[in-house]
Design an enzyme around this catalytic site. Structure first.
Site, PDB file in Angstrom:
ATOM      1  N   GLY A  72       0.796  -1.234   0.000  1.00 25.70           N
ATOM      2  CA  GLY A  72       0.000   0.000   0.000  1.00 25.70           C
ATOM      3  C   GLY A  72       0.825   1.278   0.000  1.00 25.70           C
ATOM      4  O   GLY A  72       2.029   1.285   0.268  1.00 25.70           O
ATOM      5  N   SER A 106      -8.921   5.944  10.275  1.00 25.97           N
ATOM      6  CA  SER A 106      -9.173   6.999   9.283  1.00 25.97           C
ATOM      7  C   SER A 106     -10.061   8.088   9.866  1.00 25.97           C
ATOM      8  O   SER A 106     -10.797   7.849  10.842  1.00 25.97           O
ATOM      9  CB  SER A 106      -9.878   6.366   8.077  1.00 25.97           C
ATOM     10  OG  SER A 106     -10.356   7.363   7.200  1.00 25.97           O
ATOM     11  N   LYS A 134     -14.282   1.245   8.152  1.00 24.03           N
ATOM     12  CA  LYS A 134     -13.255   1.793   9.051  1.00 24.03           C
ATOM     13  C   LYS A 134     -13.817   2.008  10.452  1.00 24.03           C
ATOM     14  O   LYS A 134     -13.123   1.797  11.451  1.00 24.03           O
ATOM     15  CB  LYS A 134     -12.690   3.106   8.494  1.00 24.03           C
ATOM     16  CG  LYS A 134     -11.979   2.975   7.156  1.00 24.03           C
ATOM     17  CD  LYS A 134     -10.870   1.933   7.159  1.00 24.03           C
ATOM     18  CE  LYS A 134      -9.606   2.371   7.847  1.00 24.03           C
ATOM     19  NZ  LYS A 134      -8.555   1.314   7.749  1.00 24.03           N
ATOM     20  N   VAL A 147      -5.021  11.270   2.045  1.00 24.31           N
ATOM     21  CA  VAL A 147      -3.562  11.228   1.997  1.00 24.31           C
ATOM     22  C   VAL A 147      -3.060  11.537   0.583  1.00 24.31           C
ATOM     23  O   VAL A 147      -3.523  10.932  -0.390  1.00 24.31           O
ATOM     24  CB  VAL A 147      -3.048   9.847   2.476  1.00 24.31           C
ATOM     25  CG1 VAL A 147      -1.533   9.805   2.474  1.00 24.31           C
ATOM     26  CG2 VAL A 147      -3.596   9.535   3.870  1.00 24.31           C
TER      27      VAL A 147
HETATM   28  P1  NDP Z   1      -3.707   1.141  -0.511  1.00 24.02           P
HETATM   29  O1  NDP Z   1      -4.903   0.735  -1.287  1.00 24.02           O
HETATM   30  O2  NDP Z   1      -2.535   1.658  -1.218  1.00 24.02           O
HETATM   31  O3  NDP Z   1      -3.277  -0.021   0.463  1.00 24.02           O
HETATM   32  C1  NDP Z   1      -4.187  -0.903   1.019  1.00 24.02           C
HETATM   33  C2  NDP Z   1      -3.436  -2.128   1.480  1.00 24.02           C
HETATM   34  O4  NDP Z   1      -4.365  -3.051   2.050  1.00 24.02           O
HETATM   35  C3  NDP Z   1      -2.760  -2.873   0.321  1.00 24.02           C
HETATM   36  O5  NDP Z   1      -1.577  -3.435   0.767  1.00 24.02           O
HETATM   37  C4  NDP Z   1      -3.768  -3.956  -0.018  1.00 24.02           C
HETATM   38  O6  NDP Z   1      -3.190  -5.108  -0.581  1.00 24.02           O
HETATM   39  C5  NDP Z   1      -4.283  -4.288   1.367  1.00 24.02           C
HETATM   40  N1  NDP Z   1      -5.585  -4.926   1.254  1.00 24.02           N
HETATM   41  C6  NDP Z   1      -6.723  -4.364   0.784  1.00 24.02           C
HETATM   42  N2  NDP Z   1      -7.717  -5.268   0.811  1.00 24.02           N
HETATM   43  C7  NDP Z   1      -7.194  -6.413   1.286  1.00 24.02           C
HETATM   44  C8  NDP Z   1      -7.712  -7.712   1.533  1.00 24.02           C
HETATM   45  N3  NDP Z   1      -8.999  -7.998   1.286  1.00 24.02           N
HETATM   46  N4  NDP Z   1      -6.877  -8.644   2.002  1.00 24.02           N
HETATM   47  C9  NDP Z   1      -5.579  -8.350   2.223  1.00 24.02           C
HETATM   48  N5  NDP Z   1      -5.026  -7.150   2.015  1.00 24.02           N
HETATM   49  C10 NDP Z   1      -5.827  -6.197   1.553  1.00 24.02           C
HETATM   50  O7  NDP Z   1      -4.256   2.223   0.497  1.00 24.02           O
HETATM   51  P2  NDP Z   1      -3.568   3.153   1.582  1.00 24.02           P
HETATM   52  O8  NDP Z   1      -2.131   2.945   1.732  1.00 24.02           O
HETATM   53  O9  NDP Z   1      -4.075   4.494   1.327  1.00 24.02           O
HETATM   54  O10 NDP Z   1      -4.345   2.584   2.843  1.00 24.02           O
HETATM   55  C11 NDP Z   1      -3.696   1.966   3.925  1.00 24.02           C
HETATM   56  C12 NDP Z   1      -4.573   2.114   5.122  1.00 24.02           C
HETATM   57  O11 NDP Z   1      -4.762   3.507   5.386  1.00 24.02           O
HETATM   58  C13 NDP Z   1      -5.969   1.529   4.970  1.00 24.02           C
HETATM   59  O12 NDP Z   1      -6.317   0.949   6.198  1.00 24.02           O
HETATM   60  C14 NDP Z   1      -6.833   2.748   4.683  1.00 24.02           C
HETATM   61  O13 NDP Z   1      -8.152   2.561   5.114  1.00 24.02           O
HETATM   62  C15 NDP Z   1      -6.117   3.785   5.552  1.00 24.02           C
HETATM   63  N6  NDP Z   1      -6.365   5.177   5.171  1.00 24.02           N
HETATM   64  C16 NDP Z   1      -6.009   5.677   3.935  1.00 24.02           C
HETATM   65  C17 NDP Z   1      -6.228   7.011   3.640  1.00 24.02           C
HETATM   66  C18 NDP Z   1      -5.856   7.596   2.319  1.00 24.02           C
HETATM   67  O14 NDP Z   1      -6.290   8.724   2.016  1.00 24.02           O
HETATM   68  N7  NDP Z   1      -5.044   6.951   1.506  1.00 24.02           N
HETATM   69  C19 NDP Z   1      -6.868   7.906   4.603  1.00 24.02           C
HETATM   70  C20 NDP Z   1      -7.160   7.313   5.869  1.00 24.02           C
HETATM   71  C21 NDP Z   1      -6.907   5.994   6.132  1.00 24.02           C
HETATM   72  P3  NDP Z   1      -3.205  -5.354  -2.176  1.00 24.02           P
HETATM   73  O15 NDP Z   1      -2.162  -4.411  -2.723  1.00 24.02           O
HETATM   74  O16 NDP Z   1      -2.866  -6.762  -2.328  1.00 24.02           O
HETATM   75  O17 NDP Z   1      -4.582  -4.993  -2.647  1.00 24.02           O
END
Ligand code: NDP
Length: 318
Positions: free
Chosen positions: A10, A123, A162, A188
């Site tokens: 992510g 979040s 969330k 973000v």
């Molecule tokens: P990304 O989509 O870049 O990352 C999400 C991560 O979660 C990836 O590694 C993804 O893996 C993994 N993931 C998603 N669904 C599953 C699943 N079903 N099983 C296993 N892994 C899963 O998003 P962010 O980096 O932005 O988000 C990271 C965290 O931050 C999350 O919890 C999000 O809710 C939170 N967040 C993000 C904000 C933003 O604006 N970006 C704001 C506030 C909170 P894969 O690559 O394999 O899909």
């Protein structure tokens, strides 16, 4: 100093891994599909990765799958959670991975006495969606909680996921004596380490599409590096506790367009605000707790510039 980070492919987690490696930690990193180079190649080349980054592939919903990953760790950072639009089956796609996934990770943590603290990426979505009146003078802080019934009624599935995940995590942590801190970022933005575009940077990228108008929308923005750093601070600072809402600035879309135009006059940015209802109310966000954590705020202009530079080769330049 061994720590675990979940969901390292992510946007936020990639920066978190980079900072943890820089600080000398050994990182046990979980990734859904390690065979996909887009998910981990950018991490394997980070300084220290060769010596101190180890990839694991537990599935979020497989009971006990995290037992061996968190074993021997002093800290766990749980970031993995679905974050995208166009959901067809909210329960299976979003709610189960968020809620059951978080509890699955925490259940493994509860078995490991060496874990000093678990930091969960929650979040602003778990804070603000409760139907309370919002407006330019309203200051939202960590005492606010989103209301699951309100989210469900409004079909705000990501917000619901969330909110329920944080609620369930807090209850489980309390009942099982886990020291848990949540980081609650706004939208973000900032540079991407990974080769794919994240959901939160999409609204900014969409501004460069040659359209005449930009949406009548507001954003509460924070730089990805500040978010990742806040996770590290929340782990390392023993007095950290509770939730930390992270927002650098609440802005209207017009201010983002203006800042981008100043930075990149050649971009194809819209001139006028769309003649539509404001898509989300304007409100202020308290910075008191995030400041107490020692978070340094990257100004919006720097976040935008670094983000565009990181994407220049492909997407943003169109
Ligand atoms: P990304 O989509 O870049 O990352 C999400 C991560 O979660 C990836 O590694 C993804 O893996 C993994 N993931 C998603 N669904 C599953 C699943 N079903 N099983 C296993 N892994 C899963 O998003 P962010 O980096 O932005 O988000 C990271 C965290 O931050 C999350 O919890 C999000 O809710 C939170 N967040 C993000 C904000 C933003 O604006 N970006 C704001 C506030 C909170 P894969 O690559 O394999 O899909």
């Amino acid at each position: 100093k061994v720590v675990c980070v979940t969901g390292v492919s992510g946007y936020i987690a990639s920066w978190l891994v980079k900072f943890l490696l820089q600080r000398g930690y050994t990182v046990k990193a979980t990734v859904r599909d390690p065979s996909d180079p887009k998910k981990s190649e950018h991490l394997l080349v980070l300084d220290g990765a060769k010596e101190r980054l180890r990839l694991f592939k537990p599935q979020l919903l497989d009971e006990g799958a995290f037992d061996s990953v968190v074993d021997g760790c002093v800290g766990v950072f749980h970031t993995a959670s679905p974050f995208y639009h166009n959901i067809k089956d909210p329960q299976a796609e979003m709610l189960d991975p968020a809620v059951k996934g978080t509890l699955n990770v925490l259940r493994s943590c509860a078995k490991v006495p060496s874990i000093k603290r678990v930091v969960i990426t929650s979040s602003i979505a778990a804070i603000v969606y409760n139907g309370r009146p919002l407006g330019p003078d309203v200051v939202v802080d960590e005492t606010w909680f989103s209301d699951p019934a309100f989210c469900e009624k409004s079909k705000l599935w990501y917000m619901l996921s969330k909110t329920l995940a944080e609620e369930a995590a807090r209850k489980f942590a309390k009942e099982n004596g886990i020291d848990m801190v949540t980081i609650n970022p706004g939208l973000v933005i900032g540079p991407l380490l990974q080769p794919t575009v994240n959901t939160s940077v999409e609204p900014i990228l969409k501004l460069n599409n040659g359209a005449k108008t930009f949406p009548n929308a507001t954003f509460r923005l924070i730089d990805v590096r500040d978010v990742a750093n806040a996770h590290v601070l929340a782990f390392e600072n023993s007095s950290a506790c509770g939730r930390y809402l992270l927002v650098e600035r609440a802005v209207h879309c017009s201010e983002v367009v203006q800042a981008l135009r100043k930075l990149y006059p050649a971009l194809s940015l819209p001139e006028k605000c769309a003649d539509e209802k404001l898509s989300a109310p304007i409100f202020q966000v308290s910075k008191e707790r995030e400041k107490s954590l020692g978070v340094k705020f990257t100004p919006l202009e720097v976040s935008l510039k670094d983000m565009v530079e990181s994407l220049k080769e492909n997407i943003f330049s169109g």
